[in-house]
Design an enzyme around this catalytic site. Structure first.
Site, PDB file in Angstrom:
ATOM      1  N   GLU A 299      29.643  18.714 104.533  1.00 48.06           N
ATOM      2  CA  GLU A 299      30.504  19.398 103.563  1.00 48.06           C
ATOM      3  C   GLU A 299      29.666  20.344 102.724  1.00 48.06           C
ATOM      4  O   GLU A 299      28.474  20.123 102.540  1.00 48.06           O
ATOM      5  CB  GLU A 299      31.139  18.384 102.590  1.00 48.06           C
ATOM      6  CG  GLU A 299      32.199  17.504 103.189  1.00 48.06           C
ATOM      7  CD  GLU A 299      32.628  16.410 102.217  1.00 48.06           C
ATOM      8  OE1 GLU A 299      33.354  15.518 102.640  1.00 48.06           O
ATOM      9  OE2 GLU A 299      32.202  16.445 101.046  1.00 48.06           O
ATOM     10  N   LYS A 301      28.027  21.665  99.495  1.00 52.55           N
ATOM     11  CA  LYS A 301      27.673  21.094  98.193  1.00 52.55           C
ATOM     12  C   LYS A 301      27.989  22.149  97.136  1.00 52.55           C
ATOM     13  O   LYS A 301      27.329  23.183  97.047  1.00 52.55           O
ATOM     14  CB  LYS A 301      26.202  20.691  98.130  1.00 52.55           C
ATOM     15  CG  LYS A 301      25.856  19.999  96.805  1.00 52.55           C
ATOM     16  CD  LYS A 301      24.470  19.354  96.865  1.00 52.55           C
ATOM     17  CE  LYS A 301      24.240  18.390  95.719  1.00 52.55           C
ATOM     18  NZ  LYS A 301      24.027  19.014  94.433  1.00 52.55           N
ATOM     19  N   GLU A 365      34.830  18.694  92.727  1.00 56.60           N
ATOM     20  CA  GLU A 365      33.911  19.438  91.882  1.00 56.60           C
ATOM     21  C   GLU A 365      34.673  20.640  91.316  1.00 56.60           C
ATOM     22  O   GLU A 365      35.402  21.312  92.046  1.00 56.60           O
ATOM     23  CB  GLU A 365      32.741  19.892  92.773  1.00 56.60           C
ATOM     24  CG  GLU A 365      31.554  20.405  92.038  1.00 56.60           C
ATOM     25  CD  GLU A 365      30.506  19.339  91.697  1.00 56.60           C
ATOM     26  OE1 GLU A 365      30.796  18.125  91.793  1.00 56.60           O
ATOM     27  OE2 GLU A 365      29.406  19.746  91.304  1.00 56.60           O
ATOM     28  N   PHE A 405      36.937  16.861  97.412  1.00 59.58           N
ATOM     29  CA  PHE A 405      36.311  16.414  98.658  1.00 59.58           C
ATOM     30  C   PHE A 405      36.600  14.953  99.005  1.00 59.58           C
ATOM     31  O   PHE A 405      36.120  14.448 100.011  1.00 59.58           O
ATOM     32  CB  PHE A 405      34.804  16.684  98.661  1.00 59.58           C
ATOM     33  CG  PHE A 405      34.060  16.235  97.432  1.00 59.58           C
ATOM     34  CD1 PHE A 405      33.821  14.899  97.201  1.00 59.58           C
ATOM     35  CD2 PHE A 405      33.577  17.178  96.520  1.00 59.58           C
ATOM     36  CE1 PHE A 405      33.137  14.490  96.076  1.00 59.58           C
ATOM     37  CE2 PHE A 405      32.893  16.770  95.385  1.00 59.58           C
ATOM     38  CZ  PHE A 405      32.661  15.422  95.159  1.00 59.58           C
ATOM     39  N   LYS A 482      22.408  14.307  99.884  1.00 52.91           N
ATOM     40  CA  LYS A 482      22.378  15.736  99.575  1.00 52.91           C
ATOM     41  C   LYS A 482      21.194  16.281 100.365  1.00 52.91           C
ATOM     42  O   LYS A 482      20.083  15.780 100.252  1.00 52.91           O
ATOM     43  CB  LYS A 482      22.254  16.011  98.080  1.00 52.91           C
ATOM     44  CG  LYS A 482      21.434  15.039  97.319  1.00 52.91           C
ATOM     45  CD  LYS A 482      21.587  15.205  95.840  1.00 52.91           C
ATOM     46  CE  LYS A 482      20.793  14.105  95.168  1.00 52.91           C
ATOM     47  NZ  LYS A 482      20.817  14.022  93.780  1.00 52.91           N
TER      48      LYS A 482
HETATM   49  P1  AMP Z   1      23.068  15.845  92.357  1.00 56.28           P
HETATM   50  O1  AMP Z   1      23.819  16.224  91.112  1.00 56.28           O
HETATM   51  O2  AMP Z   1      22.010  16.804  92.758  1.00 56.28           O
HETATM   52  O3  AMP Z   1      22.641  14.388  92.314  1.00 56.28           O
HETATM   53  O4  AMP Z   1      24.125  15.911  93.562  1.00 56.28           O
HETATM   54  C1  AMP Z   1      25.242  15.107  93.624  1.00 56.28           C
HETATM   55  C2  AMP Z   1      26.408  15.842  93.019  1.00 56.28           C
HETATM   56  O5  AMP Z   1      26.786  16.931  93.839  1.00 56.28           O
HETATM   57  C3  AMP Z   1      27.649  15.015  92.958  1.00 56.28           C
HETATM   58  O6  AMP Z   1      27.663  14.147  91.865  1.00 56.28           O
HETATM   59  C4  AMP Z   1      28.726  16.065  92.849  1.00 56.28           C
HETATM   60  O7  AMP Z   1      28.917  16.411  91.488  1.00 56.28           O
HETATM   61  C5  AMP Z   1      28.115  17.266  93.535  1.00 56.28           C
HETATM   62  N1  AMP Z   1      28.799  17.668  94.778  1.00 56.28           N
HETATM   63  C6  AMP Z   1      29.028  18.941  95.135  1.00 56.28           C
HETATM   64  N2  AMP Z   1      29.653  18.995  96.300  1.00 56.28           N
HETATM   65  C7  AMP Z   1      29.851  17.736  96.732  1.00 56.28           C
HETATM   66  C8  AMP Z   1      30.452  17.149  97.889  1.00 56.28           C
HETATM   67  N3  AMP Z   1      30.974  17.889  98.876  1.00 56.28           N
HETATM   68  N4  AMP Z   1      30.456  15.791  97.972  1.00 56.28           N
HETATM   69  C9  AMP Z   1      29.919  15.032  96.987  1.00 56.28           C
HETATM   70  N5  AMP Z   1      29.344  15.524  95.886  1.00 56.28           N
HETATM   71  C10 AMP Z   1      29.298  16.870  95.748  1.00 56.28           C
END
Ligand code: AMP
Length: 626
Positions: A299, A301, A365, A405, A482
């Site tokens: 998916e 990000k 998001e 998502f 991620k």
């Molecule tokens: P990080 O903030 O770097 O820990 O990355 C995780 C965050 O990415 C999640 O908490 C979401 O806010 C965001 N995110 C963006 N796109 C997605 C997606 N397709 N699935 C899950 N989280 C996502």
């Protein structure tokens, strides 16, 4: 239950190291609070309150209400209850010495003002000048009243209420009260202890007091007969944990465990309007995802702010299968910390209201976009996200969009235990316009292509998810990754190999990589170079398909110099491109460096060994990253 009884237990808990005995003590306390005939005589049900108080909470984590009592107000209430000779400054001074408000509060003699207790210390407290002891329920009521205090003069009404409580406190009670109102319990009781204690108190099942029979269940129990042991099964603890995931309310779950047992806990579902913790991701590479999941759900990000959408359409009566749905609950939007952020995001709420026709809980998001709908940097979202004022003006300045998502609940059905594939299908059904695309990929090239497309479109990158995984609230597990971008690839020379295993026993399976150890390359053809000019930097065994392995074996076999056991030394002739996550210094290989998670990218037919990377470049890359 008397507040003093809780305060006494809190003192004891604070005095001992957190271990099994702590859990048993908490379990006993919950069992006592949970029985209406408990000492204290009143027949209120204090279980939920005591459970929350132990964790320094008046309200459950999903509840937006707060006491909004700052340290200054608390100091002032303590000073007032301590008598005319004590000022808030005195309290502050002592706090500087003691470092902790509970210790300070417990040093004062309260009650000198008892005649004034009726100023807000709970009803029935001023009978004939004598003050009845506080109960847990009274403290809870008073603090809930404080949370509801708003508008003009609310500070002074809060102060009155808090003063009224302190004024009726003994030393131990005031310590507990001060810590409770500031949410700093310091009694060594964490969420895990309370979870285990709930299971121990209400699900251990043989009628003995918690920890009493001590037969243990193997995993979590203490050892021999002299040691106290936990008796609740892992299954019971898991049921408590599961109910906590969906409710985020320790008080409610304790009550449920007592009244409904294992079945009651297991039947507890999501409720629209009651947010749950968001599922979180770890960092990982495409190789990690492919190795772990086989097929990977890829998916985009999105670079925005996480929201959980809760909605019951106005025409939905909340009946049917969806007993939990509050009828006509308008769209509610919650942040990652479960704060209600609906008012700051009116267009997202409108989008949900316009397009969703069944009760839902969605995860997604919120992203800021330009006129073309292309994503803007995260900072733009922040200008909108928690805004309380000028929401309409900012709405004109920064346009927001929801990229959903996940779907946790749809039309009366909880979907947490369904695989991601199924949840995503439901998402597409309930909100096709804002559902993020989920693409299934089974090789690194597809993932790379999806990532390139996401980056080209201005997004942050891609998420790699296990399509079979359930939704586990609050969990930062390995099912959502991620994608960590690979750093620059290296061109390495294959200087050795090992035979594969199993069905790949006829092929080389692992390749020893070398980089040039003699100065910078000239690009000249140095095919005649001996192995000595190359220093080893690691072995690669992942990222190769069966065809690539066969191809590499055919290319390398003519260059075999010697073979010992399964290890083969090769003349340095073939250059391959490898990816990796990190370069580390390492005594294992002759270059002094090692690649972390090396993976095969391609054979570089276009390169000769003289074009391969050198130890000097490796050193530079390692330095840059450090
Ligand atoms: P990080 O903030 O770097 O820990 O990355 C995780 C965050 O990415 C999640 O908490 C979401 O806010 C965001 N995110 C963006 N796109 C997605 C997606 N397709 N699935 C899950 N989280 C996502």
């Amino acid at each position: 239950m008397e507040f003093a009884a809780l305060a006494e237990q809190a003192e004891r808990l604070a005095a001992e190291a957190a271990d099994i005995e702590t859990t048993i003590r908490v379990a006993n306390l919950l069992a006592a609070a949970g029985s209406s005939t408990a000492a204290g005589g009143d027949d209120t049900d204090d279980l939920a309150t005591v459970t929350r108080f132990l964790l320094g909470r008046v309200f459950p984590a999903h509840d937006a209400r707060t006491l909004d009592i700052g340290p200054a107000l608390c100091r002032e209430a303590i000073a007032r209850a301590a008598g005319p000779n004590v000022t808030a400054d005195d309290v502050e001074e002592r706090l500087a010495e003691r470092g902790e408000i509970g210790a300070v509060a417990s040093e004062f003699e309260f009650g000198g003002q008892r005649g004034l207790a009726a100023f807000g210390g709970g009803d029935g407290s001023a009978g004939g000048g004598s003050v009845e002891s506080l109960t847990v329920a009274e403290v809870d009521d008073a603090l809930r009243g404080v949370a509801a205090t708003a508008g003009d003069g609310s500070e002074s009404r809060k102060l009155d209420a808090l003063f009224g409580l302190f004024n009726r406190c003994s030393s131990a009670e005031s310590k507990l009260l001060a810590r409770l109102v500031l949410g700093e319990m310091r009694i060594g009781v964490g969420e895990g202890t309370v979870r285990d204690a709930v299971a121990e108190a209400f699900l251990a099942g043989d009628g003995d007091a918690p920890g009493e029979s001590g037969d243990g269940n193997g995993d979590r129990a203490g050892g021999d007969a002299d040691d106290p042991a936990l008796r609740a099964s892992d299954e019971a603890v898991a049921a408590v944990a599961g109910a906590l995931q969906v409710t985020n309310d320790y008080g409610h779950v304790a009550t449920l465990a007592r009244d409904g047992g294992l079945d009651g806990l297991r039947d507890e579902g999501l409720a629209v309007g009651r947010p749950v913790q968001a599922m979180l991701a770890q960092a990982g590479t495409a190789t990690d995802a492919l190795d772990a999941f086989g097929e990977v759900a890829v998916e985009t990000k999105f670079d925005g702010a996480r929201v959980q959408v809760h909605y019951v359409p106005a025409n939905d009566d909340g009946a049917g299968d969806d007993a939990s749905a509050a009828a006509g609950l308008g769209p509610r939007l919650y942040s990652r910390n479960m704060d209600d952020v609906t008012d700051a995001l009116p267009e997202i709420a409108e989008c949900i209201e316009d397009r969703v026709s069944v009760p839902v809980i969605l995860d997604g998001e919120v992203v800021a976009v330009d006129e073309e709908g292309d994503p803007l940097p995260f900072q733009e979202v922040l200008r909108r996200f928690r805004r309380k004022h000028d929401v309409d003006r900012m709405r004109d300045e920064v346009t927001l969009r929801l990229d959903a998502f996940d779907c946790l609940h749809a039309d009366g059905e909880d979907l947490l235990d369904e695989p991601l594939r199924v949840r995503h299908d439901r998402l597409v059904e309930v909100l096709p316009d804002a559902a993020a695309v989920l693409e299934l990929a089974s090789d690194a090239d597809d993932i790379a292509a999806a990532e390139e497309a996401a980056l080209d479109a201005g997004h942050e990158g891609v998420m790699l998810k296990n399509p079979e995984a359930t939704y586990t609230p609050g969990d930062r597990g390995r099912d959502w990754l991620k994608r960590k971008p690979d750093v620059e690839t290296l061109d390495a020379v294959v200087v050795g190999a090992e035979w594969g295993e199993g069905r790949r026993a006829e092929l080389f399976g692992t390749f020893l990589l070398g980089v040039r150890s003699g100065g910078e390359g000239t690009g000249a053809n140095t095919n005649e170079a001996e192995g000595g000019e190359f220093a080893a930097i690691g072995k690669v065994a992942t990222g190769l398909t069966d065809e690539e392995l066969a191809d590499l074996t055919t290319r390398l076999e003519p260059h075999v110099v010697s073979e010992t056991g399964t290890e083969i030394t090769l003349r340095p002739e073939v250059v391959i491109e490898v990816g990796y996550e990190e370069i580390q210094t390492s005594p294992t290989y002759s270059s002094g460096y090692a690649l972390r998670f090396p993976r095969f990218v391609a054979v570089r037919e276009d390169k000769s060994v003289g074009d391969a990377d050198s130890v000097a470049r490796i050193a530079r890359l390692a330095d840059d990253a450090g």
